[in-house]
Write a protein that holds these residues in place. Sequence first.
Motif, PDB file in Angstrom:
ATOM      1  N   THR A   3       0.869  -1.167   0.000  1.00  0.00           N
ATOM      2  CA  THR A   3       0.000   0.000   0.000  1.00  0.00           C
ATOM      3  C   THR A   3       0.909   1.221   0.000  1.00  0.00           C
ATOM      4  OG1 THR A   3      -1.746  -1.166   1.167  1.00  0.00           O
ATOM      5  CG2 THR A   3      -1.792   1.250   1.255  1.00  0.00           C
ATOM      6  N   THR A   4       0.656   2.113  -0.937  1.00  0.00           N
ATOM      7  CA  THR A   4       1.454   3.328  -1.079  1.00  0.00           C
ATOM      8  C   THR A   4       0.578   4.542  -0.826  1.00  0.00           C
ATOM      9  OG1 THR A   4       2.860   2.249  -2.735  1.00  0.00           O
ATOM     10  CG2 THR A   4       2.962   4.656  -2.619  1.00  0.00           C
ATOM     11  N   PHE A   5       1.034   5.382   0.090  1.00  0.00           N
ATOM     12  CA  PHE A   5       0.379   6.651   0.382  1.00  0.00           C
ATOM     13  C   PHE A   5       1.237   7.726  -0.263  1.00  0.00           C
ATOM     14  CE2 PHE A   5      -0.647   3.756   3.807  1.00  0.00           C
ATOM     15  CZ  PHE A   5      -2.015   3.930   3.968  1.00  0.00           C
ATOM     16  N   ARG A   6       0.653   8.472  -1.215  1.00  0.00           N
ATOM     17  CA  ARG A   6       1.403   9.518  -1.897  1.00  0.00           C
ATOM     18  C   ARG A   6       0.764  10.863  -1.627  1.00  0.00           C
ATOM     19  NH1 ARG A   6       1.859   7.893  -7.188  1.00  0.00           N
ATOM     20  NH2 ARG A   6       3.877   6.982  -6.782  1.00  0.00           N
ATOM     21  N   GLY A   7       1.524  11.726  -0.939  1.00  0.00           N
ATOM     22  CA  GLY A   7       1.076  13.089  -0.698  1.00  0.00           C
ATOM     23  C   GLY A   7       1.547  13.963  -1.838  1.00  0.00           C
ATOM     24  N   GLY A   8       0.644  14.721  -2.419  1.00  0.00           N
ATOM     25  CA  GLY A   8       1.006  15.569  -3.557  1.00  0.00           C
ATOM     26  C   GLY A   8      -0.138  16.469  -3.956  1.00  0.00           C
ATOM     27  N   ASN A   9      -0.258  16.713  -5.249  1.00  0.00           N
ATOM     28  CA  ASN A   9      -1.263  17.643  -5.760  1.00  0.00           C
ATOM     29  C   ASN A   9      -2.577  16.994  -6.159  1.00  0.00           C
ATOM     30  OD1 ASN A   9       0.269  20.013  -5.467  1.00  0.00           O
ATOM     31  ND2 ASN A   9       1.451  19.474  -7.283  1.00  0.00           N
ATOM     32  N   SER A  10      -2.645  15.666  -6.143  1.00  0.00           N
ATOM     33  CA  SER A  10      -3.888  14.998  -6.524  1.00  0.00           C
ATOM     34  C   SER A  10      -4.076  13.756  -5.673  1.00  0.00           C
ATOM     35  CB  SER A  10      -3.865  14.625  -8.009  1.00  0.00           C
ATOM     36  OG  SER A  10      -2.825  13.704  -8.263  1.00  0.00           O
ATOM     37  N   GLY A  11      -5.315  13.320  -5.601  1.00  0.00           N
ATOM     38  CA  GLY A  11      -5.637  12.121  -4.848  1.00  0.00           C
ATOM     39  C   GLY A  11      -7.065  12.165  -4.370  1.00  0.00           C
ATOM     40  N   ALA A  12      -7.579  11.028  -3.929  1.00  0.00           N
ATOM     41  CA  ALA A  12      -8.965  10.916  -3.488  1.00  0.00           C
ATOM     42  C   ALA A  12      -9.211  11.591  -2.145  1.00  0.00           C
ATOM     43  CB  ALA A  12      -9.370   9.447  -3.414  1.00  0.00           C
ATOM     44  N   TRP A  13      -8.149  11.870  -1.401  1.00  0.00           N
ATOM     45  CA  TRP A  13      -8.281  12.465  -0.072  1.00  0.00           C
ATOM     46  C   TRP A  13      -7.670  13.863  -0.050  1.00  0.00           C
ATOM     47  CZ3 TRP A  13     -11.105  10.012   3.581  1.00  0.00           C
ATOM     48  CH2 TRP A  13     -11.358   8.655   3.392  1.00  0.00           C
ATOM     49  N   GLN A  14      -8.426  14.827   0.460  1.00  0.00           N
ATOM     50  CA  GLN A  14      -7.949  16.198   0.648  1.00  0.00           C
ATOM     51  C   GLN A  14      -7.336  16.303   2.038  1.00  0.00           C
ATOM     52  OE1 GLN A  14     -11.052  19.116   0.303  1.00  0.00           O
ATOM     53  NE2 GLN A  14      -9.756  20.769   1.019  1.00  0.00           N
ATOM     54  N   VAL A  15      -6.136  16.861   2.123  1.00  0.00           N
ATOM     55  CA  VAL A  15      -5.464  17.024   3.408  1.00  0.00           C
ATOM     56  C   VAL A  15      -6.057  18.237   4.121  1.00  0.00           C
ATOM     57  CG1 VAL A  15      -3.258  17.472   4.553  1.00  0.00           C
ATOM     58  CG2 VAL A  15      -3.330  15.954   2.561  1.00  0.00           C
ATOM     59  N   SER A  16      -6.636  18.019   5.299  1.00  0.00           N
ATOM     60  CA  SER A  16      -7.192  19.127   6.072  1.00  0.00           C
ATOM     61  C   SER A  16      -6.174  19.661   7.078  1.00  0.00           C
ATOM     62  CB  SER A  16      -8.485  18.719   6.775  1.00  0.00           C
ATOM     63  OG  SER A  16      -8.303  17.552   7.533  1.00  0.00           O
ATOM     64  N   SER A  17      -5.239  18.802   7.513  1.00  0.00           N
ATOM     65  CA  SER A  17      -4.138  19.263   8.360  1.00  0.00           C
ATOM     66  C   SER A  17      -3.005  18.246   8.309  1.00  0.00           C
ATOM     67  CB  SER A  17      -4.584  19.482   9.811  1.00  0.00           C
ATOM     68  OG  SER A  17      -4.890  18.251  10.429  1.00  0.00           O
ATOM     69  N   LEU A  18      -1.807  18.737   8.523  1.00  0.00           N
ATOM     70  CA  LEU A  18      -0.617  17.900   8.568  1.00  0.00           C
ATOM     71  C   LEU A  18       0.286  18.524   9.627  1.00  0.00           C
ATOM     72  CD1 LEU A  18       1.357  16.501   5.564  1.00  0.00           C
ATOM     73  CD2 LEU A  18       2.529  17.427   7.546  1.00  0.00           C
ATOM     74  N   SER A  19       0.523  17.778  10.703  1.00  0.00           N
ATOM     75  CA  SER A  19       1.311  18.358  11.782  1.00  0.00           C
ATOM     76  C   SER A  19       2.237  17.328  12.413  1.00  0.00           C
ATOM     77  CB  SER A  19       0.391  18.960  12.845  1.00  0.00           C
ATOM     78  OG  SER A  19      -0.517  17.993  13.308  1.00  0.00           O
ATOM     79  N   PRO A  20       3.443  17.786  12.776  1.00  0.00           N
ATOM     80  CA  PRO A  20       4.354  16.886  13.482  1.00  0.00           C
ATOM     81  C   PRO A  20       3.890  16.716  14.924  1.00  0.00           C
ATOM     82  CG  PRO A  20       5.319  19.066  13.343  1.00  0.00           C
ATOM     83  CD  PRO A  20       4.017  19.112  12.575  1.00  0.00           C
ATOM     84  N   GLU A 181     -10.013  14.446   4.403  1.00  0.00           N
ATOM     85  CA  GLU A 181     -11.430  14.327   4.050  1.00  0.00           C
ATOM     86  C   GLU A 181     -11.500  13.811   2.631  1.00  0.00           C
ATOM     87  OE1 GLU A 181     -13.985  17.667   4.910  1.00  0.00           O
ATOM     88  OE2 GLU A 181     -12.556  18.377   6.422  1.00  0.00           O
ATOM     89  N   ARG A 182     -12.444  12.913   2.388  1.00  0.00           N
ATOM     90  CA  ARG A 182     -12.593  12.355   1.053  1.00  0.00           C
ATOM     91  C   ARG A 182     -13.008  13.460   0.098  1.00  0.00           C
ATOM     92  NH1 ARG A 182     -16.028   7.379   1.123  1.00  0.00           N
ATOM     93  NH2 ARG A 182     -14.230   6.651   2.257  1.00  0.00           N
ATOM     94  N   GLN A 183     -12.333  13.513  -1.043  1.00  0.00           N
ATOM     95  CA  GLN A 183     -12.655  14.503  -2.074  1.00  0.00           C
ATOM     96  C   GLN A 183     -14.075  14.265  -2.571  1.00  0.00           C
ATOM     97  OE1 GLN A 183     -10.793  17.025  -2.966  1.00  0.00           O
ATOM     98  NE2 GLN A 183      -8.658  16.445  -3.078  1.00  0.00           N
ATOM     99  N   ARG A 184     -14.787  15.330  -2.791  1.00  0.00           N
ATOM    100  CA  ARG A 184     -16.138  15.223  -3.351  1.00  0.00           C
ATOM    101  C   ARG A 184     -16.040  15.249  -4.867  1.00  0.00           C
ATOM    102  NH1 ARG A 184     -19.276  16.265   1.249  1.00  0.00           N
ATOM    103  NH2 ARG A 184     -18.165  17.563   2.745  1.00  0.00           N
ATOM    104  N   ILE A 185     -16.726  14.345  -5.492  1.00  0.00           N
ATOM    105  CA  ILE A 185     -16.662  14.237  -6.957  1.00  0.00           C
ATOM    106  C   ILE A 185     -17.777  15.038  -7.597  1.00  0.00           C
ATOM    107  CG2 ILE A 185     -16.742  12.660  -8.910  1.00  0.00           C
ATOM    108  CD1 ILE A 185     -15.620  10.511  -7.030  1.00  0.00           C
TER     109      ILE A 185
END
Length: 185
Positions: A3-20, A181-185
């Motif tokens: 399973t590969t998780f790729r953070g970038g400019n596209s994907g089914a999931w919208q990042v609402s926050s990313l914190s250390p 959050e899941r991207q809305r189509i």
Amino acid sequence: MFTTFRGGNSGAWQVSSLSPVTGETLPLVPSLSVTHAAAISLPLLPSPTSWRLAGVASHVRYVERSEKTALVAVQAGLGRPEATMAALIPIRKSAAWWDLTQEERRRIFEDKSRHIADSLKYMPAIARQLYHARDLGEPFDFLTWFEFAPEHAQAFEELVATLRGTEEWSYVEREVDVRLERQRI
């Protein structure tokens, strides 16, 4: 199956926050894609504004038969339509953790920290999957993935706070909390 998780400019999931939480963070990205394949999905071109984490779902570790039976009885599958919120929490534990024997880790994981017992009450509202990455040479040992409906967001916060307050978490040297959050189509 990787399973590969790729953070970038596209994907089914919208990042609402990313914190250390502990240690170095990951670059902030707008989206996350998740792929399951027979090989690790590599980025086409390395980028300072994206990242890739890969892991393998494996057999459940540190459990006794009664605990495994209880987990299987209440866990929900991933991909439920109502589970429009998710969290990816990659974790790396310290060398001190890995220097312990399997039995010593089990005592800390469940006997002292009650990882399984305290997590059961949040299922099936919160679905989860653990991906092992340590033996793949990845920057994290584990990639923890959770999915839940918006009405269970507070329960998820309670679960995370409970786990982070245990002796087991004293061995975590790097943790990043990515909320989605899941991207809305």
